[in-house]
Scaffold this active site. Structure first.
Site, mmCIF file in Angstrom:
data_model
loop_
_atom_site.group_PDB
_atom_site.id
_atom_site.type_symbol
_atom_site.label_atom_id
_atom_site.label_comp_id
_atom_site.label_asym_id
_atom_site.label_seq_id
_atom_site.Cartn_x
_atom_site.Cartn_y
_atom_site.Cartn_z
ATOM 1 N N HIS A 9 39.279 40.297 33.053
ATOM 2 C CA HIS A 9 38.135 41.111 33.474
ATOM 3 C C HIS A 9 36.917 40.879 32.566
ATOM 4 O O HIS A 9 36.846 39.873 31.893
ATOM 5 C CB HIS A 9 38.531 42.592 33.579
ATOM 6 C CG HIS A 9 39.828 42.772 34.313
ATOM 7 N ND1 HIS A 9 39.908 42.682 35.685
ATOM 8 C CD2 HIS A 9 41.108 42.926 33.858
ATOM 9 C CE1 HIS A 9 41.190 42.836 36.048
ATOM 10 N NE2 HIS A 9 41.938 42.978 34.964
ATOM 11 N N GLU A 23 39.898 48.509 30.602
ATOM 12 C CA GLU A 23 40.827 47.411 30.304
ATOM 13 C C GLU A 23 40.105 46.194 29.713
ATOM 14 O O GLU A 23 40.605 45.547 28.795
ATOM 15 C CB GLU A 23 41.577 47.004 31.579
ATOM 16 C CG GLU A 23 42.624 45.939 31.319
ATOM 17 C CD GLU A 23 43.158 45.302 32.589
ATOM 18 O OE1 GLU A 23 42.944 45.843 33.680
ATOM 19 O OE2 GLU A 23 43.786 44.230 32.469
ATOM 20 N N HIS A 76 46.086 40.990 29.743
ATOM 21 C CA HIS A 76 45.757 42.142 30.594
ATOM 22 C C HIS A 76 46.493 43.387 30.114
ATOM 23 O O HIS A 76 47.409 43.305 29.299
ATOM 24 C CB HIS A 76 46.181 41.865 32.045
ATOM 25 C CG HIS A 76 45.290 40.891 32.746
ATOM 26 N ND1 HIS A 76 44.345 41.280 33.663
ATOM 27 C CD2 HIS A 76 45.184 39.545 32.633
ATOM 28 C CE1 HIS A 76 43.700 40.207 34.105
ATOM 29 N NE2 HIS A 76 44.191 39.135 33.500
ATOM 30 N N GLU A 140 50.979 41.247 30.628
ATOM 31 C CA GLU A 140 50.628 42.654 30.882
ATOM 32 C C GLU A 140 51.157 43.412 29.672
ATOM 33 O O GLU A 140 52.324 43.804 29.620
ATOM 34 C CB GLU A 140 51.267 43.151 32.183
ATOM 35 C CG GLU A 140 50.695 42.519 33.450
ATOM 36 C CD GLU A 140 49.342 43.094 33.874
ATOM 37 O OE1 GLU A 140 48.760 43.906 33.129
ATOM 38 O OE2 GLU A 140 48.878 42.711 34.975
HETATM 39 ZN ZN LIG Z 1 43.943 43.239 34.428
#
Ligand SMILES: [Zn+2]
Length: 219
Positions: A9, A23, A76, A140
């Site tokens: 992002h 995030e 992420h 993640e």
């Molecule tokens: Zn993400």
């Protein structure tokens, strides 16, 4: 050895948002810390972004591919409607043996160092895993939507970075460097046209085109 670090992002795309926390900021924070750790270990790094910048998925792949990075690590945070969901999971592209192995080393280190729940290595055709030419993983790290996990992400970003670095370095020690060098030499000579995963299978079609290139002389 060149590692592409991809903090997920950025800019107009905040990723998951929980309260005041975005995030994109957590991913960048971990990514920059990972960069510093790797540079200290004499491993070269290219960042797909190193500031709060809008970078689309294809640009991320282009930046990594053009740099001829050996491995790609996307960072992420997870998020889910049920705040009880928590833990760490790491993704690789289906069928990438090196991707799977790198993902497993990184997954193991995060779970070990951060004591997060082990949700395992998973396989998805995520854009940045599919369109990067080198073995690639997507981490993640933990769930922003879970209060305990969010606390870890905010309080211990350097531990996440250290765990990813340790996993990567353990993985690199497990790979035969000679084979990686040989593959790079073939690519520079124009005999093969992409970074092959050293442990992946070659089809007869690919094998035939390599032989033809050698027989006809690469121009
Ligand atoms: Zn993400």
């Amino acid at each position: 050895m060149l590692i592409a670090i991809d903090p997920g992002h950025g800019g107009k795309d905040p990723g998951a948002v929980v309260g005041d926390y975005k995030e994109k900021d957590i991913n960048l924070n971990i990514g920059l810390k990972l960069r510093d750790i790797l540079i200290n270990k004499n491993i070269s790094v290219i960042m797909t972004r190193d500031k709060d910048e809008t970078v689309d998925l294809q640009q991320r792949c282009d930046r990594a591919n053009k740099s001829k990075a050996n491995y790609f690590i996307s960072i992420h945070c997870n998020s889910f409607t049920d705040s009880s969901a928590n833990g760490t999971e790491t993704y690789a592209y289906p069928g990438s043996v090196d991707g799977r192995n790198l993902a497993q080393y990184v997954q193991n280190e995060i779970v070990e160092i951060l004591k997060t729940k082990d949700r395992g290595v998973k396989y998805e055709k995520f854009y940045v895993l599919k369109y990067t030419v080198m073995p690639a993983i997507l981490v993640e790290t933990a769930f922003m939507s879970n209060p305990q996990n969010l606390e870890l992400l905010l309080q211990k970003p350097e531990d996440f970075a250290q765990a990813i670095a340790d996993g990567l370095i353990k993985f690199l020690r497990s790979v035969d460097y000679k084979q990686v060098d040989d593959i790079e030499k073939l690519q520079m000579k124009g005999i093969i046209d992409k970074h092959y995963d050293p442990k992946s299978y070659v089809t007869w079609g690919e094998f035939a085109s390599v032989i033809i290139k050698i027989l006809e002389g690469v121009k």
